[in-house]
Scaffold this active site. Structure first.
Site: not given
Length: 217
Positions: A12, A14
């Site tokens: 991922d 953020d």
């Protein structure tokens, strides 16, 4: 010390590689106030999901076309605003260690936002990227992680996901993958392993081609 062995890593962006909380809070607070919503409650929902999916949770009776239109506006705002966007501690060394190992970015950001935030944080973009444009369903749906695994040529069970949000951790689990939770947000959502940041992770390439992750408690 916990050691995980994987064929590939799915990352991922953020909250996992990039700390973009300042921008996310600025943009979504404005949006929530504009719709008469409590910003604090809205921020409990938005991490990990694509914007239109967050809007659907927060305004369940609103037509999806409206959510999609506003999502495009918010993406443009977020892409233009990189003030306060920085690398998560340990992310530069972590990405350097992965340079020659199988890994992919799997993010709810679109391609332009991913480029802007990774660039602002001084992090390299992986060659394999699954961004918002690549999927039909937002996290917590596992589609993005399954696509990332397929593009890298690995079975889901051979992959380890790095995530920070409830939606992302749920997506990794639904994909049948092990999950390393990164940051304070992740601790509450039951990842297989939890770290405060990426300084706790050491990456090693095995002689058998596997990726070994040594995770400090």
């Amino acid at each position: 010390m916990t050691t995980l062995t994987a064929g590939a890593l799915l990352l991922d962006m953020d909250g996992t590689l990039v700390n973009s909380d300042a921008v996310v809070e600025r943009v979504w607070r404005r949006w929530a106030l504009g719709h008469g919503l409590d910003p604090a409650e809205a921020l409990k929902v938005v991490h990990g999901r694509q914007g239109y999916a967050s809007m659907a949770v927060l305004l369940p009776d609103r037509p999806m076309e409206q959510n999609l239109a506003e999502n495009r506006q918010l993406l443009a705002e977020e892409t233009a605003d990189v003030d306060g966007v920085v690398a998560v501690p340990g992310a530069p060394a972590f990405m350097t260690a992965l340079a020659r190992l199988p890994h992919a970015l799997v993010t709810s950001a679109d391609a332009a936002l991913a480029r802007a935030r990774m660039g602002a944080a001084g992090l390299p973009l992986p060659d394999v990227r699954v961004t918002a444009e690549c999927v039909d369903a937002s996290k917590p749906d596992p589609e993005g992680f399954l696509k990332g695994a397929a593009e890298l040529g690995f079975a889901p069970e051979a992959c380890v996901v790095f995530e920070d949000s409830e939606a992302g951790i749920a997506a990794g689990r639904a994909a049948g993958m092990r999950v390393v939770g990164v940051g304070a947000r992740a601790a509450a959502f039951g990842p297989d392993v939890h770290v405060a940041d990426l300084t706790a992770v050491r990456v090693e390439a095995g002689a058998d081609g596997a990726v070994r992750l040594h995770v400090a408690p």
